[in-house]
Motif scaffolding. Structure first.
Motif, PDB file in Angstrom:
ATOM      1  N   ILE A 185     -14.684  93.278  79.628  1.00 11.94           N
ATOM      2  CA  ILE A 185     -13.344  92.821  79.986  1.00 11.94           C
ATOM      3  C   ILE A 185     -12.376  93.202  78.879  1.00 11.94           C
ATOM      4  CG2 ILE A 185     -11.922  90.779  80.447  1.00 11.94           C
ATOM      5  CD1 ILE A 185     -14.501  89.477  81.560  1.00 11.94           C
ATOM      6  N   LYS A 186     -11.233  93.740  79.282  1.00 14.76           N
ATOM      7  CA  LYS A 186     -10.228  94.121  78.300  1.00 14.76           C
ATOM      8  C   LYS A 186      -9.298  92.939  78.060  1.00 14.76           C
ATOM      9  CE  LYS A 186     -10.424  98.886  79.780  1.00 14.76           C
ATOM     10  NZ  LYS A 186      -9.900  99.646  80.909  1.00 14.76           N
ATOM     11  N   PHE A 187      -9.620  92.191  77.043  1.00 20.69           N
ATOM     12  CA  PHE A 187      -8.763  91.072  76.656  1.00 20.69           C
ATOM     13  C   PHE A 187      -7.560  91.632  75.894  1.00 20.69           C
ATOM     14  CE2 PHE A 187     -13.008  89.266  77.150  1.00 20.69           C
ATOM     15  CZ  PHE A 187     -12.737  88.176  77.963  1.00 20.69           C
ATOM     16  N   ASN A 188      -6.444  90.931  75.976  1.00 22.25           N
ATOM     17  CA  ASN A 188      -5.250  91.394  75.251  1.00 22.25           C
ATOM     18  C   ASN A 188      -5.374  91.049  73.760  1.00 22.25           C
ATOM     19  OD1 ASN A 188      -4.549  88.699  74.902  1.00 22.25           O
ATOM     20  ND2 ASN A 188      -2.976  88.707  76.485  1.00 22.25           N
TER      21      ASN A 188
ATOM     22  N   LEU B 167      -7.080  87.221  75.469  1.00 21.75           N
ATOM     23  CA  LEU B 167      -6.914  86.577  76.773  1.00 21.75           C
ATOM     24  C   LEU B 167      -6.764  87.609  77.882  1.00 21.75           C
ATOM     25  CD1 LEU B 167      -4.334  83.855  75.678  1.00 21.75           C
ATOM     26  CD2 LEU B 167      -6.805  83.593  75.931  1.00 21.75           C
ATOM     27  N   VAL B 168      -7.063  87.136  79.084  1.00 18.25           N
ATOM     28  CA  VAL B 168      -6.895  87.958  80.273  1.00 18.25           C
ATOM     29  C   VAL B 168      -6.196  87.070  81.324  1.00 18.25           C
ATOM     30  CG1 VAL B 168      -9.200  87.385  81.222  1.00 18.25           C
ATOM     31  CG2 VAL B 168      -8.166  89.559  81.800  1.00 18.25           C
ATOM     32  N   PRO B 169      -5.218  87.619  82.067  1.00 18.73           N
ATOM     33  CA  PRO B 169      -4.564  86.805  83.088  1.00 18.73           C
ATOM     34  C   PRO B 169      -5.497  86.566  84.269  1.00 18.73           C
ATOM     35  CG  PRO B 169      -3.687  89.041  83.146  1.00 18.73           C
ATOM     36  CD  PRO B 169      -4.627  88.968  81.969  1.00 18.73           C
TER      37      PRO B 169
ATOM     38  N   LEU C  36      -0.779  81.454  87.948  1.00 19.24           N
ATOM     39  CA  LEU C  36      -1.359  82.429  87.027  1.00 19.24           C
ATOM     40  C   LEU C  36      -1.536  81.734  85.688  1.00 19.24           C
ATOM     41  CD1 LEU C  36      -0.596  86.142  86.531  1.00 19.24           C
ATOM     42  CD2 LEU C  36      -0.573  84.634  84.557  1.00 19.24           C
ATOM     43  N   ALA C  37      -2.733  81.853  85.129  1.00 19.26           N
ATOM     44  CA  ALA C  37      -2.987  81.279  83.808  1.00 19.26           C
ATOM     45  C   ALA C  37      -3.856  82.271  83.043  1.00 19.26           C
ATOM     46  CB  ALA C  37      -3.669  79.918  83.947  1.00 19.26           C
ATOM     47  N   TYR C  38      -4.316  81.880  81.866  1.00 20.79           N
ATOM     48  CA  TYR C  38      -5.049  82.814  81.015  1.00 20.79           C
ATOM     49  C   TYR C  38      -6.447  82.294  80.699  1.00 20.79           C
ATOM     50  CZ  TYR C  38      -0.738  85.341  80.696  1.00 20.79           C
ATOM     51  OH  TYR C  38       0.373  86.077  81.040  1.00 20.79           O
ATOM     52  N   MET C  39      -7.358  83.230  80.571  1.00 22.31           N
ATOM     53  CA  MET C  39      -8.733  82.908  80.200  1.00 22.31           C
ATOM     54  C   MET C  39      -9.127  83.725  78.989  1.00 22.31           C
ATOM     55  SD  MET C  39     -10.762  83.165  83.804  1.00 22.31           S
ATOM     56  CE  MET C  39     -10.822  81.787  84.938  1.00 22.31           C
TER      57      MET C  39
ATOM     58  N   ASP D 239     -10.464  93.272  88.309  1.00 27.81           N
ATOM     59  CA  ASP D 239      -9.746  94.429  88.833  1.00 27.81           C
ATOM     60  C   ASP D 239     -10.292  95.747  88.274  1.00 27.81           C
ATOM     61  OD1 ASP D 239      -8.623  94.540  86.322  1.00 27.81           O
ATOM     62  OD2 ASP D 239      -6.559  94.687  87.034  1.00 27.81           O
ATOM     63  N   CYS D 240      -9.752  96.833  88.775  1.00 29.23           N
ATOM     64  CA  CYS D 240     -10.237  98.188  88.454  1.00 29.23           C
ATOM     65  C   CYS D 240     -10.248  98.460  86.955  1.00 29.23           C
ATOM     66  CB  CYS D 240      -9.376  99.224  89.171  1.00 29.23           C
ATOM     67  SG  CYS D 240      -7.598  99.016  88.902  1.00 29.23           S
ATOM     68  N   ASP D 241      -9.254  97.953  86.242  1.00 30.35           N
ATOM     69  CA  ASP D 241      -9.161  98.180  84.799  1.00 30.35           C
ATOM     70  C   ASP D 241      -9.875  97.096  83.992  1.00 30.35           C
ATOM     71  OD1 ASP D 241      -7.640 100.482  85.139  1.00 30.35           O
ATOM     72  OD2 ASP D 241      -5.754  99.364  85.132  1.00 30.35           O
ATOM     73  N   ILE D 242     -10.434  96.136  84.684  1.00 25.38           N
ATOM     74  CA  ILE D 242     -11.141  94.993  84.079  1.00 25.38           C
ATOM     75  C   ILE D 242     -10.238  94.285  83.069  1.00 25.38           C
ATOM     76  CG2 ILE D 242     -13.424  94.211  83.312  1.00 25.38           C
ATOM     77  CD1 ILE D 242     -14.607  96.875  83.778  1.00 25.38           C
ATOM     78  N   ASP D 243      -8.972  94.141  83.474  1.00 22.06           N
ATOM     79  CA  ASP D 243      -8.052  93.382  82.610  1.00 22.06           C
ATOM     80  C   ASP D 243      -7.266  92.325  83.385  1.00 22.06           C
ATOM     81  OD1 ASP D 243      -6.279  95.038  83.915  1.00 22.06           O
ATOM     82  OD2 ASP D 243      -5.539  96.039  82.119  1.00 22.06           O
ATOM     83  N   ALA D 244      -7.794  91.930  84.525  1.00 22.35           N
ATOM     84  CA  ALA D 244      -7.209  90.813  85.283  1.00 22.35           C
ATOM     85  C   ALA D 244      -8.308  90.213  86.150  1.00 22.35           C
ATOM     86  CB  ALA D 244      -6.048  91.284  86.145  1.00 22.35           C
ATOM     87  N   ILE D 245      -8.195  88.904  86.385  1.00 22.93           N
ATOM     88  CA  ILE D 245      -9.186  88.132  87.149  1.00 22.93           C
ATOM     89  C   ILE D 245      -8.485  87.507  88.350  1.00 22.93           C
ATOM     90  CG2 ILE D 245     -10.742  86.119  87.041  1.00 22.93           C
ATOM     91  CD1 ILE D 245     -11.729  88.380  85.242  1.00 22.93           C
TER      92      ILE D 245
END
Lengths: 113, 113
Positions: free
Chosen positions: B13-16, B20-22, B36-39, B82-88
């Motif tokens: 997962i690409k965390f920022n 975190l990831v949205p 929308l929240a963050y994990m 998602d496709c970029d593994i940066d959103a759930i």
């Protein structure tokens, strides 16, 4: 609760430390969540003005109109913002797949729970 | 495309830059986008394990289980990435309103276009 473009300019959107806010694109007919991307203020203003979804690309560091290359544009039907004014929801009419992989939605993979 | 919890640990997962990831919560029956929240990684792992939505609060700098105070919990039915593994994307059964304002969804205000 609708607002004019002047009011939009006054809307105190909470951009993150990169000047961006996450924007969810949802199919306005089926409710399917298609993708999540990021907007800065100008991308939001362009979206509201042109009724096509514009985002800010973090990897390419530029504006992009969704579908400008692929033709898979998003006609924007409604724009919502959340309680904390730090997230945007677009209800769109999606031409073709939303995802660059060719899938309708970017959320095509599942975690088993 | 389903995966085990071990595979989840390996999921890149690409965390920022805040780790975190949205995460979008969507009503699994109606398709309504609720919030929308963050994990961070642990919030995602707790969510997958407990089938209740856990997030990371940026303002309080702590984990929170959605509804732990209010009772407005989210029973998690499906988890997508998602496709970029940066959103759930969570598909949830929402008890009561999702929004702290008492609205069903946090996206209750609209920008006129």
């Amino acid at each position: 609760m609708d607002m004019t473009q002047d009011e939009l300019k006054g809307l105190k959107i909470k951009f993150n430390n990169e000047g961006l806010v996450p924007a969810i694109a949802q199919d306005h007919k089926t409710g399917e969540v298609l993708m999540l991307a990021y907007m800065n203020r100008e991308a939001l203003e362009r979206t509201v003005k042109e009724k096509k979804a514009w985002y800010w690309s973090r990897s390419r560091n530029k504006f992009w109109m969704k579908g400008e290359q692929s033709g898979h544009i998003q006609d924007v039907k409604e724009v919502y913002y959340d309680c904390d004014i730090d997230a945007i929801l677009l209800k769109v009419d999606q031409t073709g797949p939303a995802c660059h992989t060719g899938n309708r939605s970017c959320f095509y993979r599942k975690i088993k729970i």
